[in-house]
Motif scaffolding. Structure first.
Motif, PDB file in Angstrom:
ATOM      1  N   MET A  49     -11.841   1.852   0.137  1.00  0.00           N
ATOM      2  CA  MET A  49     -10.629   2.076  -0.661  1.00  0.00           C
ATOM      3  C   MET A  49     -10.716   3.330  -1.507  1.00  0.00           C
ATOM      4  SD  MET A  49      -8.711  -0.558   0.131  1.00  0.00           S
ATOM      5  CE  MET A  49      -7.524  -0.737  -1.167  1.00  0.00           C
TER       6      MET A  49
ATOM      7  N   ALA B   9      -6.734   0.466  -5.365  1.00  0.00           N
ATOM      8  CA  ALA B   9      -7.611  -0.585  -4.849  1.00  0.00           C
ATOM      9  C   ALA B   9      -7.394  -1.900  -5.604  1.00  0.00           C
ATOM     10  CB  ALA B   9      -9.074  -0.146  -4.959  1.00  0.00           C
TER      11      ALA B   9
ATOM     12  N   ILE C 286     -13.871  -0.166  -4.716  1.00  0.00           N
ATOM     13  CA  ILE C 286     -14.075  -1.595  -4.479  1.00  0.00           C
ATOM     14  C   ILE C 286     -15.323  -2.092  -5.201  1.00  0.00           C
ATOM     15  CG2 ILE C 286     -14.682  -3.297  -2.722  1.00  0.00           C
ATOM     16  CD1 ILE C 286     -11.810  -2.664  -2.646  1.00  0.00           C
TER      17      ILE C 286
ATOM     18  N   SER D 208       0.829  -1.209   0.000  1.00  0.00           N
ATOM     19  CA  SER D 208       0.000   0.000   0.000  1.00  0.00           C
ATOM     20  C   SER D 208       0.863   1.259   0.000  1.00  0.00           C
ATOM     21  CB  SER D 208      -0.929  -0.004   1.211  1.00  0.00           C
ATOM     22  OG  SER D 208      -0.208   0.194   2.419  1.00  0.00           O
TER      23      SER D 208
ATOM     24  N   ALA E   5      -9.065   2.357   4.518  1.00  0.00           N
ATOM     25  CA  ALA E   5      -8.883   0.984   4.047  1.00  0.00           C
ATOM     26  C   ALA E   5      -9.102  -0.012   5.170  1.00  0.00           C
ATOM     27  CB  ALA E   5      -7.492   0.811   3.442  1.00  0.00           C
TER      28      ALA E   5
ATOM     29  N   MET F 213      -4.151  -3.523  -4.386  1.00  0.00           N
ATOM     30  CA  MET F 213      -4.314  -4.058  -3.033  1.00  0.00           C
ATOM     31  C   MET F 213      -5.134  -5.348  -3.037  1.00  0.00           C
ATOM     32  SD  MET F 213      -2.563  -2.160  -1.133  1.00  0.00           S
ATOM     33  CE  MET F 213      -3.082  -2.883   0.401  1.00  0.00           C
TER      34      MET F 213
ATOM     35  N   PHE G  71      -6.185   7.408   3.486  1.00  0.00           N
ATOM     36  CA  PHE G  71      -6.424   6.181   2.715  1.00  0.00           C
ATOM     37  C   PHE G  71      -6.259   4.948   3.598  1.00  0.00           C
ATOM     38  CE2 PHE G  71      -4.081   2.672   0.716  1.00  0.00           C
ATOM     39  CZ  PHE G  71      -5.061   2.169  -0.112  1.00  0.00           C
TER      40      PHE G  71
END
Length: 325
Positions: free
Chosen positions: A76, A291, A87, A20, A71, A294, A67
């Motif tokens: 996100m 996003a 997301i 991230s 998260a 991740m 963020f």
């Protein structure tokens, strides 16, 4: 096993944090999305209002802090372009990518393993050598060029299959899938084959190598000396013992295909996550890009954990707990 899983989960958290950090600062250091989102005729006040609404007026370290905090709560960010949660946007494309990857993996297993088994059993004959020689093409052909050749041959010249799109879908438990319709299959065949070719070659060669090595082992020679039928030796002694590295490769490639199906989805205009990523990069839609990375990282972490557990299921010699020194 519980200690192993807990240790891996803690390691995974550090991996996600590191990813991230790197991805956020890398993505937010490239380009200015405001130049794409604001009309050239917009005034300065409108421009500044949009910057403040997107949170781009804050220092980058503060943006990262927001963020990270969001998260942790499952948020996100919101897509700059589409105006919906990143997301939600990615997950709406996930079924298309998933069914494409699942079909590609099924093709990899049903074609790669049997061909590798034949190539390994008959490695000194023309059949085995021909299969191994042909597998080189799977590694050599560029994915995008291969896809365009498929389109030219099967869509343009022969007219057998559509060149782009996903086709009609059917809702299964609320998830739109195209593999349950004949037209959906006609749309998915070409991109799935294009996605599977390199993996078929990889699994084929790994299987052939494992078979060749297993045939020289003492337990196989002993089984032959006992008069056990060749088919039973292949099923019970050879194939079962070579499946561990093959399962590892297939498990890792499953995550890889989901993460890096961007070229195939772009060439065939397949409306999956990969195409969404490419479009988001062009549009500097930062929340979607971050996003996506991740989610892919989380997917790889979970797949690694599942593969490690499958190791212990397939081979009792593999221990999930640390051995005493």
């Amino acid at each position: 096993m519980s200690v192993f899983i807990l240790r891996r989960l803690l390691q995974s958290l550090f991996v996600l944090l590191a990813v991230s950090l790197v991805v956020f600062f890398a993505v937010y250091a490239v380009g200015d999305p405001i130049e794409l989102l604001v009309s050239p005729d917009a005034g300065q006040a409108e421009r500044e209002a949009l910057i403040a609404r997107l949170g781009l007026d804050l220092p980058i370290w503060q943006q990262y802090g927001h963020f990270l905090w969001n998260a942790l709560h499952g948020d996100m960010g919101v897509s700059f372009v589409h105006g919906v949660p990143a997301i939600e946007l990615i997950l709406s494309r996930f079924p298309a990518t998933l069914e494409l990857v699942v079909v590609a993996i099924l093709l990899t297993c049903t074609v790669g393993i049997p061909l590798g088994l034949v190539a390994g059993l008959y490695r000194e004959r023309y059949l085995g050598r021909g299969i191994m020689a042909g597998s080189i093409l799977g590694f050599s052909l560029p994915n995008f060029w291969q896809g365009m050749v498929f389109i030219l041959l099967f869509s343009v010249w022969l007219g057998w299959l559509p060149a782009s799109g996903r086709g009609p879908t059917v809702n299964v438990a609320g998830v739109p899938l195209s593999i349950f319709t004949p037209q959906g299959w006609s749309h998915i065949i070409l991109p799935a084959i294009n996605l599977a070719v390199a993996n078929i070659a990889l699994v084929l060669r790994m299987t052939a190598s494992g078979v060749a090595e297993a045939q020289s082992q003492d337990y196989v020679r002993f089984a032959r000396a006992k008069g056990i039928r060749p088919g039973r030796i292949v099923r019970r002694h050879i194939l079962r013992n070579i499946m561990i590295p093959v399962v590892t490769v297939i498990g890792m490639e499953f995550g890889t295909l989901i993460a890096y199906s961007t070229i195939t989805e772009t060439v065939f205009s397949w409306p999956g996550m990969g195409k969404l990523l490419i479009d988001s990069v062009y549009q500097l839609d930062r929340p979607v890009v971050v996003a996506y990375v991740m989610l892919v990282t989380l997917l790889f972490v979970l797949i690694n954990l599942i593969v490690d557990i499958l190791y212990a299921v397939l081979d009792p010699r593999v221990q999930l707990t640390e051995q005493s020194q």
